[in-house]
Design an enzyme around this catalytic site. Structure first.
Site, PDB file in Angstrom:
ATOM      1  N   PRO A   9       0.787  -1.233   0.000  1.00  0.00           N
ATOM      2  CA  PRO A   9       0.000   0.000   0.000  1.00  0.00           C
ATOM      3  C   PRO A   9       0.820   1.285   0.000  1.00  0.00           C
ATOM      4  O   PRO A   9       1.848   1.373   0.664  1.00  0.00           O
ATOM      5  CB  PRO A   9      -0.837  -0.100   1.280  1.00  0.00           C
ATOM      6  CG  PRO A   9      -0.161  -1.116   2.121  1.00  0.00           C
ATOM      7  CD  PRO A   9       0.495  -2.074   1.173  1.00  0.00           C
ATOM      8  N   ASN A  10       0.333   2.222  -0.774  1.00  0.00           N
ATOM      9  CA  ASN A  10       0.875   3.581  -0.888  1.00  0.00           C
ATOM     10  C   ASN A  10       2.172   3.668  -1.685  1.00  0.00           C
ATOM     11  O   ASN A  10       2.659   4.776  -1.927  1.00  0.00           O
ATOM     12  CB  ASN A  10       1.061   4.226   0.502  1.00  0.00           C
ATOM     13  CG  ASN A  10      -0.234   4.316   1.265  1.00  0.00           C
ATOM     14  OD1 ASN A  10      -1.213   4.868   0.747  1.00  0.00           O
ATOM     15  ND2 ASN A  10      -0.301   3.750   2.462  1.00  0.00           N
ATOM     16  N   ARG A  17       4.356  10.845  -2.084  1.00  0.00           N
ATOM     17  CA  ARG A  17       4.275  10.632  -0.639  1.00  0.00           C
ATOM     18  C   ARG A  17       5.633  10.882   0.024  1.00  0.00           C
ATOM     19  O   ARG A  17       6.659  10.354  -0.399  1.00  0.00           O
ATOM     20  CB  ARG A  17       3.769   9.210  -0.312  1.00  0.00           C
ATOM     21  CG  ARG A  17       4.786   8.124  -0.515  1.00  0.00           C
ATOM     22  CD  ARG A  17       4.279   6.743  -0.187  1.00  0.00           C
ATOM     23  NE  ARG A  17       4.104   6.494   1.219  1.00  0.00           N
ATOM     24  CZ  ARG A  17       4.328   5.307   1.803  1.00  0.00           C
ATOM     25  NH1 ARG A  17       4.759   4.284   1.077  1.00  0.00           N
ATOM     26  NH2 ARG A  17       4.123   5.149   3.075  1.00  0.00           N
ATOM     27  N   TYR A  22      10.897   8.729   1.123  1.00  0.00           N
ATOM     28  CA  TYR A  22      10.821   7.708   0.073  1.00  0.00           C
ATOM     29  C   TYR A  22      11.397   8.150  -1.274  1.00  0.00           C
ATOM     30  O   TYR A  22      11.426   7.357  -2.214  1.00  0.00           O
ATOM     31  CB  TYR A  22       9.365   7.257  -0.099  1.00  0.00           C
ATOM     32  CG  TYR A  22       8.796   6.657   1.176  1.00  0.00           C
ATOM     33  CD1 TYR A  22       9.333   5.482   1.703  1.00  0.00           C
ATOM     34  CD2 TYR A  22       7.756   7.275   1.863  1.00  0.00           C
ATOM     35  CE1 TYR A  22       8.837   4.937   2.876  1.00  0.00           C
ATOM     36  CE2 TYR A  22       7.248   6.728   3.043  1.00  0.00           C
ATOM     37  CZ  TYR A  22       7.788   5.571   3.538  1.00  0.00           C
ATOM     38  OH  TYR A  22       7.303   5.022   4.707  1.00  0.00           O
ATOM     39  N   ASN A  73       8.015  -5.769  -0.943  1.00  0.00           N
ATOM     40  CA  ASN A  73       7.964  -4.643  -0.016  1.00  0.00           C
ATOM     41  C   ASN A  73       6.501  -4.534   0.406  1.00  0.00           C
ATOM     42  O   ASN A  73       5.691  -3.940  -0.301  1.00  0.00           O
ATOM     43  CB  ASN A  73       8.431  -3.352  -0.692  1.00  0.00           C
ATOM     44  CG  ASN A  73       8.412  -2.175   0.287  1.00  0.00           C
ATOM     45  OD1 ASN A  73       7.845  -2.273   1.374  1.00  0.00           O
ATOM     46  ND2 ASN A  73       9.011  -1.066  -0.106  1.00  0.00           N
ATOM     47  N   ALA A  76       3.172  -0.879   4.720  1.00  0.00           N
ATOM     48  CA  ALA A  76       2.634  -0.867   6.087  1.00  0.00           C
ATOM     49  C   ALA A  76       2.201  -2.258   6.557  1.00  0.00           C
ATOM     50  O   ALA A  76       2.232  -2.549   7.761  1.00  0.00           O
ATOM     51  CB  ALA A  76       1.471   0.110   6.177  1.00  0.00           C
ATOM     52  N   GLU A  97      12.768  -9.552   1.414  1.00  0.00           N
ATOM     53  CA  GLU A  97      12.024  -8.357   1.835  1.00  0.00           C
ATOM     54  C   GLU A  97      12.842  -7.103   1.524  1.00  0.00           C
ATOM     55  O   GLU A  97      14.056  -7.090   1.729  1.00  0.00           O
ATOM     56  CB  GLU A  97      11.807  -8.473   3.347  1.00  0.00           C
ATOM     57  CG  GLU A  97      11.141  -7.291   4.004  1.00  0.00           C
ATOM     58  CD  GLU A  97      11.116  -7.452   5.550  1.00  0.00           C
ATOM     59  OE1 GLU A  97      11.963  -8.201   6.103  1.00  0.00           O
ATOM     60  OE2 GLU A  97      10.274  -6.814   6.169  1.00  0.00           O
ATOM     61  N   HIS A  99      12.741  -2.685   1.897  1.00  0.00           N
ATOM     62  CA  HIS A  99      12.135  -1.416   2.306  1.00  0.00           C
ATOM     63  C   HIS A  99      12.997  -0.290   1.784  1.00  0.00           C
ATOM     64  O   HIS A  99      14.234  -0.347   1.902  1.00  0.00           O
ATOM     65  CB  HIS A  99      12.015  -1.321   3.832  1.00  0.00           C
ATOM     66  CG  HIS A  99      11.145  -2.389   4.392  1.00  0.00           C
ATOM     67  ND1 HIS A  99       9.776  -2.368   4.258  1.00  0.00           N
ATOM     68  CD2 HIS A  99      11.452  -3.541   5.023  1.00  0.00           C
ATOM     69  CE1 HIS A  99       9.278  -3.458   4.802  1.00  0.00           C
ATOM     70  NE2 HIS A  99      10.268  -4.191   5.264  1.00  0.00           N
ATOM     71  N   ARG A 106      13.419   4.029  12.352  1.00  0.00           N
ATOM     72  CA  ARG A 106      12.203   4.841  12.396  1.00  0.00           C
ATOM     73  C   ARG A 106      11.376   4.481  13.639  1.00  0.00           C
ATOM     74  O   ARG A 106      11.911   3.978  14.609  1.00  0.00           O
ATOM     75  CB  ARG A 106      11.425   4.667  11.082  1.00  0.00           C
ATOM     76  CG  ARG A 106      12.247   5.170   9.875  1.00  0.00           C
ATOM     77  CD  ARG A 106      11.497   5.013   8.578  1.00  0.00           C
ATOM     78  NE  ARG A 106      10.276   5.827   8.565  1.00  0.00           N
ATOM     79  CZ  ARG A 106       9.304   5.693   7.665  1.00  0.00           C
ATOM     80  NH1 ARG A 106       9.418   4.774   6.708  1.00  0.00           N
ATOM     81  NH2 ARG A 106       8.228   6.463   7.712  1.00  0.00           N
TER      82      ARG A 106
HETATM   83  C1  DQA Z   1       8.223   0.975   3.697  1.00  0.00           C
HETATM   84  C2  DQA Z   1       8.342   1.169   5.216  1.00  0.00           C
HETATM   85  C3  DQA Z   1       7.004   0.945   5.900  1.00  0.00           C
HETATM   86  O1  DQA Z   1       7.140   1.137   7.301  1.00  0.00           O
HETATM   87  C4  DQA Z   1       5.988   1.922   5.373  1.00  0.00           C
HETATM   88  O2  DQA Z   1       4.722   1.669   5.964  1.00  0.00           O
HETATM   89  C5  DQA Z   1       5.900   1.952   3.893  1.00  0.00           C
HETATM   90  C6  DQA Z   1       7.117   1.806   3.104  1.00  0.00           C
HETATM   91  C7  DQA Z   1       9.531   1.312   2.971  1.00  0.00           C
HETATM   92  O3  DQA Z   1       9.652   0.930   1.795  1.00  0.00           O
HETATM   93  O4  DQA Z   1      10.411   1.971   3.527  1.00  0.00           O
HETATM   94  O5  DQA Z   1       4.842   2.167   3.335  1.00  0.00           O
HETATM   95  O6  DQA Z   1       7.952  -0.405   3.456  1.00  0.00           O
END
Ligand code: DQA
Length: 143
Positions: A9-10, A17, A22, A73, A76, A97, A99, A106
């Site tokens: 998501p997002n 964003r 990011y 990835n 959230a 995984e 990120h 964080r």
């Molecule tokens: C994320 C880190 C997560 O905590 C966050 O909710 C994201 C992006 C990252 O790519 O750094 O949406 O996965």
């Protein structure tokens, strides 16, 4: 080798964003970057992005018997989704995984990764390059 690249998501809002966290490049730029990495290694990449937990579970299940590796990835859902963890365990496809940000530096709630419990490695805090590291990890560790 066939790799499924899943973004949660997002991540479709990349570039818009929180660019301080990011970056300023878009999701399309991320896909172009990862596709280029995969092509340079002769890897066939399929991309999937969803804002919906169940859709991500479906995509993982559909990878069974089709994909040789998963780069994920979960965004959230990393920190909340036992369903995504269970799906990764169910298909037992080698998974890595990623990120973009360094989640360990964080908020406390980002320190837990359920999906990561079913992954062979995690690359966090390297921006787009983390996806390259994940693809190369899967290549180096393929059975
Ligand atoms: C994320 C880190 C997560 O905590 C966050 O909710 C994201 C992006 C990252 O790519 O750094 O949406 O996965």
């Amino acid at each position: 080798m066939k790799i499924l690249v899943i973004n949660g998501p997002n991540l479709n809002m990349l570039g818009i964003r929180e660019p301080g966290i990011y970056g300023e490049r878009s999701y399309e730029a991320l896909v172009d970057f990862v596709r280029g990495v995969c092509e340079s290694h002769g890897v066939e990449a399929t991309f999937f992005q969803s804002n919906h937990e169940g859709a991500i579970v479906d995509a993982i299940q559909e990878a069974y018997g089709v994909m040789d590796g998963i780069v994920i990835n979960p965004a959230a859902y990393t920190h909340t989704s036992v369903a995504i963890l269970d799906a990764l365990k169910a298909v037992a496809i080698p998974a890595v995984e990623v990120h973009l940000s360094d989640v360990s530096a964080r908020e406390e709630f980002r320190h837990v990764s359920y999906a990561g419990m079913a992954c062979q490695a995690t690359f966090a805090g390297y921006g787009f390059d983390g996806y390259r590291m994940a693809v190369e990890y899967l290549l180096e560790h393929r059975g």
